[in-house]
Design a protein around this motif. Structure first.
Motif, mmCIF file in Angstrom:
data_model
loop_
_atom_site.group_PDB
_atom_site.id
_atom_site.type_symbol
_atom_site.label_atom_id
_atom_site.label_comp_id
_atom_site.label_asym_id
_atom_site.label_seq_id
_atom_site.Cartn_x
_atom_site.Cartn_y
_atom_site.Cartn_z
ATOM 1 N N GLN A 16 -115.062 3.464 -14.249
ATOM 2 C CA GLN A 16 -114.215 4.480 -13.622
ATOM 3 C C GLN A 16 -112.731 4.158 -13.820
ATOM 4 O O GLN A 16 -111.922 5.065 -14.018
ATOM 5 N N GLU A 70 -119.702 -0.068 -12.552
ATOM 6 C CA GLU A 70 -119.319 1.330 -12.328
ATOM 7 C C GLU A 70 -117.827 1.456 -12.041
ATOM 8 O O GLU A 70 -117.168 2.378 -12.527
ATOM 9 N N LYS A 71 -117.276 0.519 -11.283
ATOM 10 C CA LYS A 71 -115.839 0.550 -10.984
ATOM 11 C C LYS A 71 -115.011 0.273 -12.231
ATOM 12 O O LYS A 71 -113.947 0.860 -12.415
ATOM 13 N N ILE A 98 -112.011 5.330 -17.329
ATOM 14 C CA ILE A 98 -111.958 6.784 -17.434
ATOM 15 C C ILE A 98 -110.667 7.315 -16.807
ATOM 16 O O ILE A 98 -110.012 8.198 -17.368
ATOM 17 N N THR A 99 -110.273 6.767 -15.673
ATOM 18 C CA THR A 99 -109.020 7.185 -15.028
ATOM 19 C C THR A 99 -107.823 6.901 -15.927
ATOM 20 O O THR A 99 -106.964 7.766 -16.124
ATOM 21 N N HIS A 156 -120.530 11.471 -21.562
ATOM 22 C CA HIS A 156 -119.078 11.602 -21.372
ATOM 23 C C HIS A 156 -118.729 13.014 -21.811
ATOM 24 O O HIS A 156 -118.897 13.364 -22.978
ATOM 25 N N GLU A 167 -115.154 13.430 -17.841
ATOM 26 C CA GLU A 167 -115.938 12.814 -16.763
ATOM 27 C C GLU A 167 -117.206 12.217 -17.345
ATOM 28 O O GLU A 167 -117.662 12.630 -18.415
#
Length: 144
Positions: free
Chosen positions: A37, A33-34, A40-41, A106, A87
């Motif tokens: 993320q 998950e990290k 995505i960031t 997404h 997101e």
């Protein structure tokens, strides 16, 4: 007293080498998950830079019509895009060693896309190995 400047220089060099190693390791997590993320960031901040630095030469994207795009065209297609807002939700992860498969929704500017993203760790850095998007159809309303 010549040993004091040598000791200070040695300690300074040791401090800088330790910190430069830790700064170079920005992909210091293997938590799926990290990792997603982080992707995505980076993508939201600068899509072109994200694709240019995160996709290897054998990357393949499959669009909603089943057509393939490869690294060169994906990077070129993101030229000039400096930031975006997207997101992810409804996430599911599979992890095996240095391979993560993530699936979910997404959403780009209010348009949800079902996705499957494959990420693999290469030389200590997570890379975006493959991507697939499918259109999310609106559920048919039920008549009462």
């Amino acid at each position: 007293m010549k040993t004091l400047p040598v000791k200070i220089a040695f300690c300074t060099l040791l401090f800088l080498s330790i910190h430069s190693f830790s700064f170079a390791q920005k992909d210091n997590t293997d938590d799926p998950e990290k990792v997603l993320q982080l992707f995505i960031t980076e993508y939201n901040t600068d899509p072109h830079s994200f694709f240019n630095s995160r996709i290897p030469s054998d990357f393949r994207y499959t669009n909603t019509k089943g057509l393939f795009s490869y690294r060169e065209s994906v990077v070129k297609g993101a030229e000039g895009r400096k930031s975006t807002n997207s997101e992810v939700s409804d996430l599911k992860f599979f992890k095996a060693g240095d391979l993560i498969v993530a699936s979910g929704i997404h959403t780009f500017g209010g348009n949800p896309m079902a996705f499957t993203y494959t990420m693999r760790k290469e030389n200590g850095k997570w890379m975006f190995a493959a991507s697939h998007h499918s259109t999310v159809e609106k559920a048919a309303e039920t008549k009462k």
